[in-house]
Design a protein around this motif. Structure first.
Motif, mmCIF file in Angstrom:
data_model
loop_
_atom_site.group_PDB
_atom_site.id
_atom_site.type_symbol
_atom_site.label_atom_id
_atom_site.label_comp_id
_atom_site.label_asym_id
_atom_site.label_seq_id
_atom_site.Cartn_x
_atom_site.Cartn_y
_atom_site.Cartn_z
ATOM 1 N N LEU A 256 0.828 -1.205 0.000
ATOM 2 C CA LEU A 256 0.000 0.000 0.000
ATOM 3 C C LEU A 256 0.860 1.251 0.000
ATOM 4 O O LEU A 256 0.488 2.271 -0.598
ATOM 5 C CB LEU A 256 -0.933 -0.017 1.223
ATOM 6 C CG LEU A 256 -1.938 -1.177 1.276
ATOM 7 C CD1 LEU A 256 -2.755 -1.118 2.567
ATOM 8 C CD2 LEU A 256 -2.859 -1.175 0.069
ATOM 9 N N SER A 257 2.020 1.171 0.640
ATOM 10 C CA SER A 257 2.929 2.323 0.682
ATOM 11 C C SER A 257 3.412 2.692 -0.708
ATOM 12 O O SER A 257 3.458 3.873 -1.074
ATOM 13 C CB SER A 257 4.121 2.003 1.590
ATOM 14 O OG SER A 257 5.051 3.070 1.587
ATOM 15 N N HIS A 258 3.769 1.691 -1.526
ATOM 16 C CA HIS A 258 4.274 1.963 -2.876
ATOM 17 C C HIS A 258 3.195 2.518 -3.799
ATOM 18 O O HIS A 258 3.514 3.095 -4.833
ATOM 19 C CB HIS A 258 4.857 0.680 -3.474
ATOM 20 C CG HIS A 258 6.130 0.241 -2.842
ATOM 21 N ND1 HIS A 258 7.226 1.063 -2.736
ATOM 22 C CD2 HIS A 258 6.483 -0.949 -2.271
ATOM 23 C CE1 HIS A 258 8.203 0.419 -2.125
ATOM 24 N NE2 HIS A 258 7.782 -0.811 -1.838
ATOM 25 N N SER A 259 1.926 2.322 -3.410
ATOM 26 C CA SER A 259 0.830 2.810 -4.254
ATOM 27 C C SER A 259 0.122 4.016 -3.653
ATOM 28 O O SER A 259 -0.858 4.512 -4.228
ATOM 29 C CB SER A 259 -0.181 1.684 -4.493
ATOM 30 O OG SER A 259 0.437 0.605 -5.169
ATOM 31 N N GLY A 260 0.545 4.450 -2.480
ATOM 32 C CA GLY A 260 -0.048 5.633 -1.865
ATOM 33 C C GLY A 260 -1.445 5.419 -1.322
ATOM 34 O O GLY A 260 -2.223 6.371 -1.192
ATOM 35 N N PHE B 196 9.939 -2.309 -8.126
ATOM 36 C CA PHE B 196 10.182 -2.448 -9.564
ATOM 37 C C PHE B 196 9.799 -1.166 -10.289
ATOM 38 O O PHE B 196 8.844 -0.474 -9.905
ATOM 39 C CB PHE B 196 9.342 -3.603 -10.140
ATOM 40 C CG PHE B 196 10.028 -4.926 -10.085
ATOM 41 C CD1 PHE B 196 10.845 -5.354 -11.116
ATOM 42 C CD2 PHE B 196 9.865 -5.752 -8.986
ATOM 43 C CE1 PHE B 196 11.478 -6.577 -11.071
ATOM 44 C CE2 PHE B 196 10.495 -6.972 -8.926
ATOM 45 C CZ PHE B 196 11.302 -7.396 -9.970
ATOM 46 N N HIS B 197 10.558 -0.910 -11.351
ATOM 47 C CA HIS B 197 10.231 0.181 -12.271
ATOM 48 C C HIS B 197 10.174 -0.414 -13.668
ATOM 49 O O HIS B 197 11.182 -0.919 -14.168
ATOM 50 C CB HIS B 197 11.290 1.289 -12.215
ATOM 51 C CG HIS B 197 11.448 1.903 -10.861
ATOM 52 N ND1 HIS B 197 10.708 2.983 -10.452
ATOM 53 C CD2 HIS B 197 12.262 1.574 -9.817
ATOM 54 C CE1 HIS B 197 11.053 3.309 -9.211
ATOM 55 N NE2 HIS B 197 11.994 2.460 -8.811
ATOM 56 N N HIS B 198 8.993 -0.366 -14.290
ATOM 57 C CA HIS B 198 8.823 -0.847 -15.667
ATOM 58 C C HIS B 198 8.827 0.375 -16.592
ATOM 59 O O HIS B 198 7.843 1.129 -16.626
ATOM 60 C CB HIS B 198 7.512 -1.617 -15.815
ATOM 61 C CG HIS B 198 7.469 -2.903 -15.059
ATOM 62 N ND1 HIS B 198 7.562 -4.135 -15.669
ATOM 63 C CD2 HIS B 198 7.364 -3.157 -13.729
ATOM 64 C CE1 HIS B 198 7.495 -5.090 -14.758
ATOM 65 N NE2 HIS B 198 7.371 -4.517 -13.568
ATOM 66 N N PHE B 199 9.922 0.583 -17.309
ATOM 67 C CA PHE B 199 10.047 1.729 -18.211
ATOM 68 C C PHE B 199 9.644 1.310 -19.622
ATOM 69 O O PHE B 199 10.134 0.309 -20.150
ATOM 70 C CB PHE B 199 11.493 2.238 -18.238
ATOM 71 C CG PHE B 199 11.996 2.724 -16.899
ATOM 72 C CD1 PHE B 199 11.749 4.015 -16.482
ATOM 73 C CD2 PHE B 199 12.723 1.885 -16.061
ATOM 74 C CE1 PHE B 199 12.214 4.471 -15.247
ATOM 75 C CE2 PHE B 199 13.191 2.320 -14.842
ATOM 76 C CZ PHE B 199 12.930 3.625 -14.428
ATOM 77 N N LYS B 200 8.763 2.090 -20.221
ATOM 78 C CA LYS B 200 8.347 1.800 -21.587
ATOM 79 C C LYS B 200 7.825 3.074 -22.247
ATOM 80 O O LYS B 200 7.000 3.786 -21.673
ATOM 81 C CB LYS B 200 7.253 0.723 -21.587
ATOM 82 C CG LYS B 200 6.934 0.173 -22.972
ATOM 83 C CD LYS B 200 5.991 -1.022 -22.873
ATOM 84 C CE LYS B 200 5.759 -1.639 -24.235
ATOM 85 N NZ LYS B 200 4.845 -2.803 -24.174
ATOM 86 N N ASN B 201 8.377 3.349 -23.429
ATOM 87 C CA ASN B 201 7.919 4.495 -24.228
ATOM 88 C C ASN B 201 7.949 5.805 -23.431
ATOM 89 O O ASN B 201 7.034 6.625 -23.531
ATOM 90 C CB ASN B 201 6.513 4.236 -24.769
ATOM 91 C CG ASN B 201 6.168 5.152 -25.928
ATOM 92 O OD1 ASN B 201 7.053 5.600 -26.671
ATOM 93 N ND2 ASN B 201 4.886 5.460 -26.075
ATOM 94 N N ASP C 237 6.089 7.959 -11.060
ATOM 95 C CA ASP C 237 6.976 8.863 -10.315
ATOM 96 C C ASP C 237 6.613 8.946 -8.827
ATOM 97 O O ASP C 237 7.026 9.872 -8.130
ATOM 98 C CB ASP C 237 6.974 10.277 -10.935
ATOM 99 C CG ASP C 237 7.577 10.282 -12.329
ATOM 100 O OD1 ASP C 237 8.369 9.368 -12.621
ATOM 101 O OD2 ASP C 237 7.241 11.174 -13.122
ATOM 102 N N TYR C 238 5.864 7.957 -8.322
ATOM 103 C CA TYR C 238 5.567 7.866 -6.891
ATOM 104 C C TYR C 238 6.387 6.706 -6.340
ATOM 105 O O TYR C 238 5.990 5.559 -6.375
ATOM 106 C CB TYR C 238 4.076 7.609 -6.668
ATOM 107 C CG TYR C 238 3.668 7.660 -5.205
ATOM 108 C CD1 TYR C 238 3.306 8.865 -4.606
ATOM 109 C CD2 TYR C 238 3.659 6.500 -4.424
ATOM 110 C CE1 TYR C 238 2.938 8.913 -3.268
ATOM 111 C CE2 TYR C 238 3.299 6.533 -3.086
ATOM 112 C CZ TYR C 238 2.934 7.748 -2.514
ATOM 113 O OH TYR C 238 2.575 7.799 -1.180
ATOM 114 N N TRP C 239 7.599 7.026 -5.877
ATOM 115 C CA TRP C 239 8.477 5.959 -5.404
ATOM 116 C C TRP C 239 9.470 6.474 -4.372
ATOM 117 O O TRP C 239 10.168 5.762 -3.738
ATOM 118 C CB TRP C 239 9.236 5.330 -6.585
ATOM 119 C CG TRP C 239 9.997 6.313 -7.417
ATOM 120 C CD1 TRP C 239 9.498 7.194 -8.335
ATOM 121 C CD2 TRP C 239 11.402 6.533 -7.375
ATOM 122 N NE1 TRP C 239 10.490 7.950 -8.869
ATOM 123 C CE2 TRP C 239 11.689 7.556 -8.313
ATOM 124 C CE3 TRP C 239 12.456 5.970 -6.662
ATOM 125 C CZ2 TRP C 239 12.985 8.050 -8.525
ATOM 126 C CZ3 TRP C 239 13.728 6.427 -6.886
ATOM 127 C CH2 TRP C 239 13.996 7.470 -7.812
#
Length: 888
Positions: A626-630, A874-879, A886-888
């Motif tokens: 829940l912390s990583h998703s606010g 995890f950070h999934h970078f795409k396009n 940017d909430y991390w």
């Protein structure tokens, strides 16, 4: 030398030249050779005829309780001038084998040469049996080789000797030779062969042939059926073992003990207890073996009430409660049921407190992490009472030694191991490897591992675990590869034509897989993880709940959340660990809503199955998710209801997670107040650390300084505290304060952990350290990153030089940023994989702001998906975007 041996060396009418030979110690038999201490007095009696002497001797040799008297009779007979004959030798050799006195046996062998004339086969057969039981298989082989007319007893004695030495393939080799010499096997032969088959991974086919031979010849007796039940059970064929028992009409006490112990040893604990109930209903009275076999089932199922009933039954029967095996099993049962205090009461009340009972109590204390008590009991056993420890004693106490903070001389116990002569014992070596690994001295563990003559699967698992514990995951994976190329334990060539020494690789088992899979996860080695998964499916290990849980974790930490979920849903049995792993996985991927949905499902299923109700770790997992998703309010609600709903008192880790949840969302003042409400007795290190981390995110200097001040007192030697505060100052342009922190850090001798990233390519995992130029492609990588940086700037990228903690010019800062480990790993992946391939990188620290921004630009420019796992998420970078928003 025993008194018997001494008496045989005394002068008597027929003088012998005798010599002492050191017993063979290379392969001791399963039961240790004993030395008798009974004093024998030679008594002059009325003259007896030779037949009376020999009849008396043979009569005494029939019962184990009169073996000593038989030897006394033999000495008196020879002293009286009566020559032993071919009836006396088998009797006296049987008695000698019974007391396992090798020196005495060798002197009797000399008597055979001196007095024996035209020896029948029975005498050398008795010699083979004696040497086998006294621990000298080489002498048994030599006698066997010299028998010109071997009968079934000759072969049975030699095969039995090989089995005693656990030379299973040699036993089968002898059986084949026996058939080639046209000697028909007896029931005793087949029992020994079945025993050998049960100890070989590929023994099922021959075991079935032995079974068929028995059926064809109508040789279906109680003891042969018991042997077959044991064989099938040890080979994992429980259905066949149960079927054999159930259809046999003449089951005796041994039969019941066999099936109960077989089921218990195969983790079929409920069935073992059902058979115990059926045994009682059939009117067969349990003995010590029955109780010692059934109690482990109670302990593994934590069925304390059943265990207490068995304890009560034993108390009503003095022969049972005084049985040392029952005593050990009762101690083990109470300790496994997390009641070592009651285990100690049983221990103290044990009349015959053998070394095995001491070992069980010490191991029970260690298993429950009563480490001081385990060491204290060990000291009492060895140094106060003078009992001799064995390998099991040492393997039991060593884990307690490494954990117990009050025990400072941890290496000293290794000295005692050497002093007592156990430094080459495989089980003790395994325990020493584990001890040194947990002390962080894995090189010593590797040295012990390298010195081992006979490594088994446990040895390999222990060393692999040691590497994982010390964070050397790449070494763990390399060792797994070596394990599969390693030959099996060395064998002894007992006969010249016995050359079946083919090297067969050891097979990783479920423990190996659940140990090494976290290494794949830590290194994001997806390819290796998939190989292990395929192996687990092929070997039918994937159904193991521990292996399944490790696979769920591995796929999630390698960035494949969908595969992680598929493995989870395919598992027929899940435990609380499986659920916790997947909830945490969703959190690390920033999918808090899905994690919350999974938590609710777990609660629902937990109402039906107590084994999967949320525990302390479950709440840590959901709070982190829940912390990583606010998702703050839901997290606060769970925190305030966890005790009422599941009886879980908030622990320091829960408070730390809640501080992170509040602080990450910007509610830093509220997070600070929460810490101040924590009970005074709680350890607040993790809570202050979480607060300091969120102050870095939101640039709160004031509260950040408070958090850092507390951390410098509580953990003055942890580098991350200094780095975070220095980061806060440098980001605010307070270079003097940042330099002061770094200066203090240097004065304290605290060194920052270097940034390190891993990427898998082919069969190798490549490691990159920030600023490192040691990689073979280092020059090419830096040039590529420089070119990429220019392209990124044209797309609007502006370097965030606040991430550089050095007060240098901007150009130099930009160069430093390009040398961060995750960028080097990404560049390596882009240069060495085909277009469109997903790049997967793992990092040991939190990704910096600039690398996060830069990776978004890189993913757009090269049109690749880049999955980057840092220490938190995890950070999934795409396009050009990141899954974290940017909430991390």
């Amino acid at each position: 030398m025993s008194s018997f041996s001494q008496l045989l060396l005394l002068p008597y009418p027929y003088s012998l030249q005798t010599h002492q030979i050191t017993p063979n110690k290379h392969h001791p038999p399963p039961s240790a050779t004993t030395t008798t201490t009974t004093t024998i007095t030679t008594v002059t009696k009325e003259p007896r005829s030779p037949s009376v002497w020999i009849d008396h001797l043979r009569s005494q040799a029939q019962s184990p309780s009169s073996f000593h008297q038989a030897i006394s009779t033999y000495i008196n007979m020879v002293t009286a001038g009566v020559l032993p004959d071919n009836f006396a030798f088998p009797a006296i050799l049987k008695a000698t084998a019974g007391i396992q006195d090798l020196n005495l046996g060798k002197q009797l062998h000399a008597h055979v040469f001196k007095f024996g004339q035209a020896l029948p086969t029975a005498v050398p057969n008795s010699l083979v049996n004696m040497y086998g039981k006294c621990g000298d298989i080489e002498s048994a082989r030599r006698v066997f080789d010299e028998i010109s007319n071997r009968d079934d007893v000759s072969w049975n004695s030699m095969i039995n000797a090989a089995c005693r030495f656990e030379e299973w393939e040699l036993s089968l080799h002898l059986f084949r030779l026996m058939l080639l010499e046209n000697v028909g096997p007896t029931s005793f032969t087949l029992v020994s062969v079945a025993h050998a088959c049960s100890n070989l991974g590929n023994g099922l086919l021959l075991g079935k042939q032995v079974h068929a031979f028995m059926l064809r010849n109508g040789d279906w007796r109680t003891f042969t059926n018991n042997a077959l039940v044991t064989m099938y059970a040890k080979l994992g064929r429980i259905y066949e073992a149960k079927a054999l028992f159930d259809v046999f009409d003449e089951n005796d006490l041994v039969s019941w003990n066999t099936i109960i112990s077989s089921l218990s040893q195969n983790d079929r604990f409920e069935e073992a207890l059902l058979y115990l109930h059926a045994m009682l209903q059939s009117g067969v009275r349990p003995d010590g073996v029955t109780l010692a076999s059934a109690l482990p089932a109670c302990s593994h199922l934590e069925m304390l009430n059943w265990g207490k009933e068995i304890h009560s039954f034993a108390l009503k029967n003095s022969d049972l409660i005084e049985n040392s095996f029952v005593g050990s099993a009762l101690v083990d049962m109470y300790c496994n049921c997390k009641q070592p205090e009651k285990g100690r009461l049983v221990f103290e009340g044990n009349v015959r407190r053998t070394v095995a009972v001491w070992n069980t109590m010490i191991a029970g204390y260690t298993r429950n992490e009563f480490d001081y008590e385990a060491i204290e009991l060990f000291v009492e056993m060895v140094f106060e009472l003078g009992l001799s420890p064995n390998s099991v004693t040492l393997a039991g106490v060593l884990p307690a030694c490494v954990r117990c903070e009050a025990f400072l001389d941890k290496e000293g116990i290794h000295g005692f191991v050497v002093k007592w002569g156990f430094e080459k014992d495989k089980y003790v070596q395994n325990a020493l490897m584990d001890m040194y690994s947990r002390m962080g001295r894995v090189e010593i563990s590797r040295s012990i591992f390298g010195s081992m003559n006979r490594r088994d699967t446990v040895s390999w698992n222990t060393m692999i675990t040691g590497y994982v514990v010390c964070g050397r995951h790449d070494d763990a994976l390399n060792l797994l590869h070596d394990m599969q190329r390693s030959p099996e334990e060395d064998r002894i060539n007992t006969f010249d034509d016995y050359e079946d020494n083919k090297s067969v690789p050891l097979k990783p088992n479920s423990v190996t897989l659940m140990t090494v899979l976290p290494g794949c996860a830590a290194l994001a080695a997806l390819g290796k993880g998939k190989e292990i998964h395929a192996y687990a499916v092929k070997q039918k290990l994937a159904t193991d709940v521990a292996v399944g849980s490790a696979l769920v974790d591995m796929y999630a930490k390698c960035g494949c959340l969908n595969l992680s979920r598929i493995v989870f849903e395919q598992m027929s049995v899940r435990n609380v660990i499986t659920w916790n792993v997947l909830i945490m996985a969703y959190g690390m991927h920033g999918k808090g809503e899905e994690a919350l949905e999974l938590f609710r499902r777990m609660e629902t299923e937990g109402d039906k199955n107590r084994e999967i109700r949320p525990n302390e770790v479950t709440y840590i997992s959901i709070f982190a998710s829940l912390s990583h998703s606010g998702i703050v309010d839901e997290g606060l609600n769970l925190f305030h209801t966890m005790k009422a709903k599941h009886g879980i008192e908030p622990k320091p880790d829960h408070y730390a997670c809640l501080v992170d949840l509040l602080g990450r969302s910007g509610r830093i003042e509220e997070a600070y107040k929460l810490i101040k409400t924590m009970p005074s007795f709680m350890n607040k290190v993790d809570a202050w650390s979480s607060l300091l981390g969120t102050c870095k995110i939101h640039q709160n200097i004031e509260i950040g300084e408070i958090a850092a001040k507390n951390l410098f007192v509580l953990e003055p030697n942890v580098a991350s505290h200094y780095v975070l505060l220095s980061n806060i100052y440098s980001s605010a342009g307070l270079w003097d304060q940042a330099m002061d922190v770094r200066k203090k850090m240097k004065e304290m001798g605290v060194r920052k952990e270097p940034g390190c990233s891993w990427i898998e390519h082919g069969d190798e995992v490549h490691k990159f350290i920030a600023g490192d130029v040691s990689h073979p492609q280092s020059k090419e990588l830096h040039e590529y990153l420089e070119t990429l940086s220019q392209r990124m700037k044209k797309e609007g990228y502006v370097p965030d030089t606040s991430c550089v903690l050095h007060n240098v010019d901007e150009e130099e800062k930009e160069t430093m940023l390009c040398g961060h480990s995750e960028r080097l790993a990404i560049a390596f992946g882009l240069l060495n994989t085909s277009p469109g391939t997903t790049i997967r990188v793992a990092k040991n620290l939190r990704v910096c702001n600039d690398c996060h921004v830069a990776t978004k630009f890189i993913s757009k420019i090269v049109d690749r998906e880049i999955i980057l796992r840092d220490v938190r998420r995890f950070h999934h970078f795409k396009n050009g975007t990141c899954s974290c928003g940017d909430y991390w």
